[in-house]
Write an enzyme that holds these catalytic residues in place. Structure first.
Site, PDB file in Angstrom:
ATOM      1  CG  ASP A 187      -0.044  -4.054   2.614  1.00 25.98           C
ATOM      2  OD1 ASP A 187       0.255  -3.604   1.492  1.00 25.98           O
ATOM      3  OD2 ASP A 187      -0.362  -3.336   3.577  1.00 25.98           O
TER       4      ASP A 187
ATOM      5  CB  SER B  71       3.090   1.835   6.063  1.00 25.25           C
ATOM      6  OG  SER B  71       1.908   1.996   6.792  1.00 25.25           O
TER       7      SER B  71
ATOM      8  CG  HIS C 266      -0.396   0.272   2.522  1.00 26.55           C
ATOM      9  ND1 HIS C 266      -0.142  -0.727   3.442  1.00 26.55           N
ATOM     10  CD2 HIS C 266      -0.011   1.424   3.124  1.00 26.55           C
ATOM     11  CE1 HIS C 266       0.353  -0.190   4.540  1.00 26.55           C
ATOM     12  NE2 HIS C 266       0.456   1.115   4.367  1.00 26.55           N
TER      13      HIS C 266
END
Length: 494
Positions: free
Chosen positions: A158, A231, A128
């Site tokens: 992911d 992230s 992402h």
């Protein structure tokens, strides 16, 4: 030492000296054992500075650029916060300088984190972070910036793998074994939170085996501060090995409240290896639909526990070719015990495509071992489920608060069922019935009862009688809802 022992020691000095010497030896042994235990448990370090200094060169900031459509302003534009600007905004109208619906491409930037896993420039991050990006730039701890090429992504976990070209070997970090990580152990997170640049935070592993929304989820939960921009960054153990990739946070306000989630390294490393080799994932495929065994299902099937994965459907594929059947309970896969659906899914996904594996199933109370040659999940996904055998026509019946009738072509068409569906359709169900409480609804199709095919009302009645004769309190049903199969235990006590 008890009062009696103390009295004996006072009355026997020589014995007491020997006893004290023995106690001293025992105390010393206990101290050594305690010290070893404390060492093994890794008490809080005095500082994380040495670890941070050692791994920082391998942690990177990631900047992505994407072309997006933005509104076009023509003419005067009111300043933000002015009464006129607020007036137009309150009525949901574009400002006078903006033509409604008119857009023009512009560049949008986003920030994230990542880490180098090889000296030749492979970098790991979250999917992402780079999804939809036109350009990806990597910033290293020392300040160097390099463009990155996307090697491959896996949205299911992911994970994304990037590649940069460098004139010199890059410093990198290794994956550790996340299965060895224990709740309460110290961890350190690194990344680019809120675009503030390289940052370090520390905490402990708060929980293991967390599941969010993915099929292959296996997260470590940590209270180390993780925020937006973290992230894709690494979660380190005290050896400096990556045991997780910081992926998500649970927060009511968008900031860290001490509940962060890192995808385990044992999941990430396998995906990274495949993306580096093939540019895509190649997961094993067993070819069954499965569900967990609940306590009432276990009782209905006469099982001693709820371990294993219950097969609800076997379409054409590897499992069918090997002889697997709906109603089988998979208890072992490739030599490893299967405790539930999540464990089986991960084991199958990790197994090499085309490999023949031994799968042990429990069928009608007896254990059988099948040899299944695995297919590839990515190629099999989306394949239609074969239609079942057409059921004969018969009048409806009322059983245990359910009004059921055999499936006919006209009824199947009316309910939007696949052509050739066989079984008993629930036309009505009493809301005060046990079946309703267990989740049955009008429109559900009962295809099996007691692990036997039912196409007539009498078949259903026979299976209820057989279950009662066997002293069981519930009957295992296989139902279809919206084309999806699922087992359910229906209470049958009077």
């Amino acid at each position: 030492m008890s009062h009696q022992s103390q009295t004996m020691a006072l009355s026997q000095p020589a014995t007491a000296r020997g006893l004290l010497r023995a106690l001293s030896i025992l105390t010393l042994s206990a101290m050594v054992a305690l010290g070893a235990a404390q060492s093994e448990a890794r008490a809080a370090p005095e500082s994380f500075a040495d670890l941070a200094e050692r791994v920082s060169p391998s942690v990177v900031n990631i900047t992505t650029s994407t072309t997006v459509a933005a509104p076009v302003n023509r003419g005067p534009v009111f300043p933000d916060g002015s009464p006129f600007d607020e007036l137009f905004r309150d009525f949901g109208l574009p400002s006078p300088g903006q033509q409604q619906g008119e857009t023009r491409p512009r560049r949008s930037n986003a920030l994230g984190s990542g880490y180098v896993v090889s000296e030749d420039g492979y970098i790991v991050t979250n999917n992402h972070v780079i999804e939809g990006a036109d350009e990806i730039e990597i910033e290293f701890f020392e300040g160097q910036r390099l463009p990155a090429k996307l090697i491959g992504t896996d949205p299911k976990t992911d994970v994304a793998v990037l590649k940069v070209e460098s004139d010199k070997p890059l410093k990198f970090v290794k994956f550790g074994n996340s299965d060895e990580a224990r709740v309460g152990e110290w961890v350190m997170a690194m990344g680019n939170p809120l675009g503030q640049g390289f940052s370090v935070s520390a905490g402990i592993i708060s929980a293991r085996n967390r599941e969010l929304s993915g099929t292959y989820d296996d997260y470590l939960q940590t209270d180390a501060a993780i925020n937006r921009g973290n992230s894709g960054g690494p979660l380190f153990n005290m050896n400096g090995d990556v045991i997780g990739m910081n992926t998500a946070i649970l927060s009511p306000n968008g900031g860290s409240i001490g509940i962060g989630f890192s995808m385990t390294s044992n999941v990430v490393s396998k995906v990274v290896a495949q993306l580096k080799e093939y540019g895509e994932t190649r997961r094993g495929w067993l070819g069954v639909k499965i569900q967990d065994v609940t306590p009432d299902m276990a009782e209905a099937m006469g099982l001693g526990d709820t371990k294993g994965a219950l097969v609800s459907e076997v379409p054409e594929g590897p499992a069918m070719d090997a002889g697997m059947k709906a109603g089988d309970i998979i208890t072992s896969f490739d030599g490893g015990v299967v405790s539930d659906v999540r464990e089986l899914v991960r084991r199958v996904a990790d197994a090499p495509v085309g490999e023949a594996v031994r799968v042990t199933v429990l069928r009608e109370g007896k254990s059988q071992t099948l040899l299944v040659t695995l297919g590839r999940r990515e190629l099999a996904e989306g394949e239609p489920v074969p239609a079942a055998v057409q059921a004969p026509q018969e009048s409806e019946g009322e059983i245990l608060g359910l009004t059921v009738t055999p499936v006919t072509p006209a009824l199947a068409n009316e309910l939007g069922l696949p052509s050739g569906t066989a079984g008993l359709v629930i036309k009505e169900i009493a809301e005060d019935s046990d079946g309703y409480e267990k989740g049955l609804r009008a429109g559900d199709v009962i295809t099996e009862a007691g692990q036997q095919t039912v196409t007539q009302v009498s078949d259903f009645e026979d299976q209820i009688s057989a279950a009662k004769d066997a002293g069981r309190k519930s009957l295992l049903l296989l139902i279809r809802r919206g084309g999806e199969p699922r087992f359910l235990a229906l209470p049958i006590e009077d």
